[in-house]
Design a protein around this motif. Structure first.
Motif, PDB file in Angstrom:
ATOM      1  N   ARG A 240      -8.907  -5.154  -5.361  1.00 55.32           N
ATOM      2  CA  ARG A 240     -10.157  -5.162  -6.287  1.00 55.32           C
ATOM      3  C   ARG A 240     -11.279  -4.766  -5.782  1.00 55.32           C
ATOM      4  O   ARG A 240     -12.101  -4.071  -6.353  1.00 55.32           O
TER       5      ARG A 240
ATOM      6  N   ARG B 173      -5.208   1.571  -8.703  1.00 54.53           N
ATOM      7  CA  ARG B 173      -5.546  -0.086  -8.674  1.00 54.53           C
ATOM      8  C   ARG B 173      -4.265  -0.738  -9.405  1.00 54.53           C
ATOM      9  O   ARG B 173      -3.746  -1.576  -8.607  1.00 54.53           O
TER      10      ARG B 173
ATOM     11  N   THR C 131      -9.266  -0.586 -15.115  1.00 54.20           N
ATOM     12  CA  THR C 131      -9.555  -0.016 -13.840  1.00 54.20           C
ATOM     13  C   THR C 131      -8.529   1.304 -13.625  1.00 54.20           C
ATOM     14  O   THR C 131      -8.219   1.848 -14.550  1.00 54.20           O
TER      15      THR C 131
ATOM     16  N   ASP D  13      -7.517  -7.312 -14.905  1.00 55.06           N
ATOM     17  CA  ASP D  13      -8.310  -6.220 -14.419  1.00 55.06           C
ATOM     18  C   ASP D  13      -8.114  -5.425 -15.685  1.00 55.06           C
ATOM     19  O   ASP D  13      -7.118  -4.413 -15.352  1.00 55.06           O
TER      20      ASP D  13
END
Length: 235
Positions: A232, A114, A110, A107
């Motif tokens: 997520r 997170r 982000t 990811d």
């Protein structure tokens, strides 16, 4: 010695809560490495920042313990941190990421929150049992247990810091906090304690019942992946 003097100056000027007891060269080196990562341009910096603060808290807390406990905890801290550094280095070198850290590094654009939650999930649920079994004998784990459990009270302070930051920057969390009248925060502390306790139970099983250990580990790995998906989707 120059590195140690630098960090004492840094601690006294920026981290006034750090106890003025002696700090080992290994702890200084660990903090220097975390500081380097948290100031880098890598996405590793998000977790490194909170890890740096937590490590200062741990150094502070265990400076009150006797020499044997300090030695055990330093061994654990160094081994534990090595799993994060291994993942960060793998990402930097475009190599295979350890399974527990794959959600964090996949990811790639982000929010900081997170990343921190991914990191907490990976490091607690994926790395602690490995650090325990990779560092200690079964007898040493039993010796370490009282201090491992006692440290949770100090760790709650770090949780409070993370929670306040998250609440200030995440609308979904603010809504959840309002709807639950603050019970979400308390539940988070309960889960943190449960996760840590489960890791030491897993480490004990590693030595005492390898078949049950493998069964529990697979179950935990499924839960860890589920938590990554939950993070997520909702953060």
């Amino acid at each position: 010695m120059r590195l140690r003097r630098y960090f004492f100056v840094f601690f006294f000027s920026c981290m006034s809560h750090l106890v003025t007891a002696q700090i080992s060269d290994n702890s200084v080196a660990l903090l220097a490495r975390l500081d380097s990562v948290r100031q880098s341009n890598s996405i590793s910096k998000h977790f490194a920042a909170i890890y740096f603060e937590t490590t200062i808290g741990a150094v502070n807390y265990f400076s009150r313990a006797d020499e044997r406990v300090q030695q055990l905890m330093e061994r654990l801290e160094l081994q534990f941190a090595s799993y994060f550094f291994r993942a960060a280095e793998a990402y930097a070198q475009n190599e295979k990421i350890p399974p527990a850290w794959q959600a964090y590094y996949q990811d790639s654009s982000t929010s900081s929150l997170r990343y921190i939650l991914y990191g907490i999930n990976a490091h607690i649920n994926g790395d602690i049992w490995q650090a325990l079994t990779g560092t200690f004998t079964a007898a040493e784990i039993e010796e370490l247990k009282p201090w491992y459990f006692a440290y949770y009270n100090e760790l709650q302070k770090e949780y409070d810091t993370i929670y306040r930051r998250a609440l200030a920057h995440n609308k979904k969390l603010k809504l959840l906090h309002t709807l639950t009248e603050g019970l979400d925060k308390a539940y988070g502390k309960i889960m943190l304690k449960h996760w840590r306790n489960r890791q030491i139970r897993l480490a004990v099983l590693y030595y005492n019942d390898r078949v049950l250990f493998e069964k529990r580990l697979k179950k935990l790995q499924r839960k860890t992946r589920w938590l990554d998906r939950l993070i997520r989707k909702n953060i």
